[in-house]
Motif scaffolding. Structure first.
Motif, mmCIF file in Angstrom:
data_model
loop_
_atom_site.group_PDB
_atom_site.id
_atom_site.type_symbol
_atom_site.label_atom_id
_atom_site.label_comp_id
_atom_site.label_asym_id
_atom_site.label_seq_id
_atom_site.Cartn_x
_atom_site.Cartn_y
_atom_site.Cartn_z
ATOM 1 N N ASP A 280 0.620 -0.668 0.367
ATOM 2 C CA ASP A 280 -0.036 0.410 -0.243
ATOM 3 C C ASP A 280 1.024 1.062 0.479
ATOM 4 O OD1 ASP A 280 -1.751 -1.884 0.178
ATOM 5 O OD2 ASP A 280 -2.641 -1.213 2.251
ATOM 6 N N ILE A 281 0.080 2.360 -0.079
ATOM 7 C CA ILE A 281 1.006 3.347 -0.038
ATOM 8 C C ILE A 281 0.348 4.645 0.683
ATOM 9 C CG2 ILE A 281 1.651 5.600 -1.865
ATOM 10 C CD1 ILE A 281 2.526 3.675 -2.378
ATOM 11 N N ALA A 282 1.419 4.785 1.770
ATOM 12 C CA ALA A 282 1.189 6.280 2.365
ATOM 13 C C ALA A 282 1.479 7.324 2.324
ATOM 14 C CB ALA A 282 1.488 6.066 3.672
ATOM 15 N N PRO A 298 -4.066 -0.089 -2.449
ATOM 16 C CA PRO A 298 -4.634 1.365 -1.781
ATOM 17 C C PRO A 298 -3.953 2.405 -1.301
ATOM 18 C CG PRO A 298 -5.397 -0.923 -1.261
ATOM 19 C CD PRO A 298 -3.603 -1.156 -2.671
ATOM 20 N N ILE A 299 -4.505 3.684 -1.143
ATOM 21 C CA ILE A 299 -3.973 4.683 -0.221
ATOM 22 C C ILE A 299 -4.301 5.153 0.396
ATOM 23 C CG2 ILE A 299 -3.638 6.883 -1.449
ATOM 24 C CD1 ILE A 299 -2.226 5.591 -2.784
ATOM 25 N N HIS A 300 -3.174 5.765 1.582
ATOM 26 C CA HIS A 300 -3.671 5.860 3.154
ATOM 27 C C HIS A 300 -2.917 7.239 3.031
ATOM 28 C CE1 HIS A 300 -4.662 2.081 3.932
ATOM 29 N NE2 HIS A 300 -3.499 1.769 2.820
ATOM 30 N N SER A 301 -3.576 8.085 3.666
ATOM 31 C CA SER A 301 -3.099 10.296 4.075
ATOM 32 C C SER A 301 -3.393 10.056 5.502
ATOM 33 C CB SER A 301 -4.622 10.697 3.320
ATOM 34 O OG SER A 301 -3.405 12.179 3.988
ATOM 35 N N LEU A 302 -2.279 10.129 5.730
ATOM 36 C CA LEU A 302 -2.018 10.402 7.045
ATOM 37 C C LEU A 302 -2.098 12.329 7.339
ATOM 38 C CD1 LEU A 302 1.464 7.905 7.187
ATOM 39 C CD2 LEU A 302 -0.643 7.571 7.852
ATOM 40 N N GLY A 303 -1.772 12.692 6.679
ATOM 41 C CA GLY A 303 -1.731 13.951 6.982
ATOM 42 C C GLY A 303 -0.282 15.326 6.771
ATOM 43 N N TYR A 304 -0.881 16.060 7.453
ATOM 44 C CA TYR A 304 0.618 17.028 7.371
ATOM 45 C C TYR A 304 0.972 16.577 9.274
ATOM 46 C CZ TYR A 304 4.016 19.932 8.108
ATOM 47 O OH TYR A 304 4.686 21.094 8.288
ATOM 48 N N LEU A 305 1.844 15.682 9.772
ATOM 49 C CA LEU A 305 2.370 16.351 10.764
ATOM 50 C C LEU A 305 3.307 17.288 11.351
ATOM 51 C CD1 LEU A 305 2.755 11.902 10.805
ATOM 52 C CD2 LEU A 305 0.735 13.068 11.740
#
Length: 425
Positions: A280-282, A298-305
């Motif tokens: 998968d891609i994060a 599948p894609i997972h967005s972790l957002g801006y940390l």
């Protein structure tokens, strides 16, 4: 020894992160008194001082930022597509009389654009006669207006007809800023490239031929914060699948074309055709677009940390970090990934080959070659000894980027410049 570090922001952006890490590393050394002077302060760290001391000054600096961008926008025929790829330093704050600057033995500049310091303000700092170190997080000090010239060689002679501007901008801000920069006196300024690559590039600049010297010192990293961790425990924090390989892509702006996500997308399609489908891609970063329709996986967005512990967990949970940047200096992202024991795959460009040791702690793909990028991803994901790859990553960081190593290199440079200045006087 008293040193003042100047950067537009305390924490936002790669240069700010690197400058802040250096601040903490230097401050831990005996005999060092370091102050970081910024416009945008976001913590309560007493070592960091903001020029926004009143509401009036805060609004004035917001206007300065907007004014610089507006001049670029108007001169470029109201085209905003590359608005933040150039800077003109037409407005800023005079820091030459600030107590932190006056009391310092040495001034250390980092990233000072977007209305923090103007060219006139830089000249006032030069007129103090103090040794100046300027860390090159990009090539703006060496060019007319761009941060990265790409294939354009004009900064080596005279900037004009800038490829980042529309044809015939009015006024011709590329030539105008280049001319104003040529009046600066760099005879007391030593330029430090975060990579050997950027130091070599800066040395070719017509503007910097009178510089005191050029060095290469990497950015530091705190290995007590960035370190390997249990991969599956950290995945739980982001609700990532435990039974799939995770390929991480990170950028301040995920959609930034210079960061090369289009090549990652193409590489994933090539791998899909080859039957490699177990990953998968994060995506880690701000301003994410919906890429779910672009990737075959599948894609997972972790957002801006922005908290170091969260960023560390994001790198530690991945099997691989991919950085298909088209032009980059010494990316903090690679350093952070390596420190967390995560192998890296990137293009052979900029300072990236100095960080990724091919077939040791990752894979260097041919520039802009999505097929070779795909081969690199497959090489890491199918590696028979992932533990040895992870160890090589950590060893690289401990040898080259650990904060104690980098702080020692900078203090030796500071002392050399101060001795030279005292000897000359």
């Amino acid at each position: 020894m008293k040193v003042v570090v100047l950067n537009t922001s305390e924490r936002k952006g790669g240069a700010a992160v690197a400058a802040n890490r250096l601040l903490q590393s230097l401050s831990a050394l005996p005999g060092m008194e370091v102050t970081m002077l910024v416009r945008d302060k976001t913590t309560v760290d007493s070592k960091v001082v903001s020029v926004n001391t009143t509401a009036c000054r805060r609004w004035r600096n917001k206007i300065r930022f907007a004014w610089e961008r507006m001049v670029i926008y108007m001169a470029n025929h109201f085209d905003r597509s590359r608005l933040f790829e150039v800077s003109i330093a037409n407005t800023g704050t005079d820091l030459s009389r600030h107590p932190a600057v006056r009391e310092a033995d040495l001034i250390h500049l980092h990233w000072i654009n977007q209305g923090f310091l103007s060219l006139r303000d830089l000249r006032r700092l030069q007129d103090l006669g103090k040794p100046i170190v300027w860390t090159l997080h990009d090539l703006w000090p060496a060019t007319g207006i761009c941060h990265y010239p790409g294939d354009c060689p004009r900064y080596q002679t005279q900037c004009k007809q800038c490829p980042f501007l529309k044809r015939h901008p009015w006024p011709a801000i590329d030539r105008l800023v280049f001319k104003r920069k040529s009046r600066l006196d760099f005879s007391h300024t030593t330029f430090v490239g975060c990579s050997r690559w950027i130091s070599r590039m800066a040395g070719k600049s017509h503007l910097l031929q009178g510089a005191a010297g050029f060095r290469a010192i990497s950015n530091p990293i705190d290995t007590l914060i960035f370190h390997p961790a249990d991969r599956f425990a950290t995945r739980h924090n982001f609700q990532l699948p435990a039974d799939r390989k995770i390929v991480l892509f990170a950028a301040a702006k995920v959609s930034d074309t210079r960061k090369g996500i289009a090549y990652l997308i193409e590489a994933c399609h090539l791998l899909d055709k080859q039957g490699l489908k177990n990953f998968d891609i994060a995506l880690l970063g701000g301003q994410p677009q919906d890429f779910s329709a672009d990737f075959p996986c599948p894609i997972h967005s972790l957002g801006y940390l922005n908290h170091p512990d969260a960023i560390q967990a994001a790198y530690a949970c991945a099997d691989l970090f991919v950085i298909p940047s088209l032009e980059d200096n010494l990316p903090n992202t690679i350093m952070e990934a390596l420190a967390c024991g995560t192998p890296c795959v990137g293009f052979h460009t900029g300072g990236i080959p100095e960080m990724i040791d091919h077939l040791q702690n990752g894979y260097l793909a041919r520039y802009k070659d999505a097929r070779d990028l795909a081969d690199g991803i497959a090489w890491v994901l199918d590696h028979p000894e992932p533990e040895s790859l992870s160890k090589a990553c950590v060893d690289k960081v401990n040898t080259c980027y650990r904060k104690e190593v980098v702080a020692k290199q900078y203090t030796e440079l500071y002392q050399e410049l101060l001795n030279r200045e005292n000897h000359g006087s």
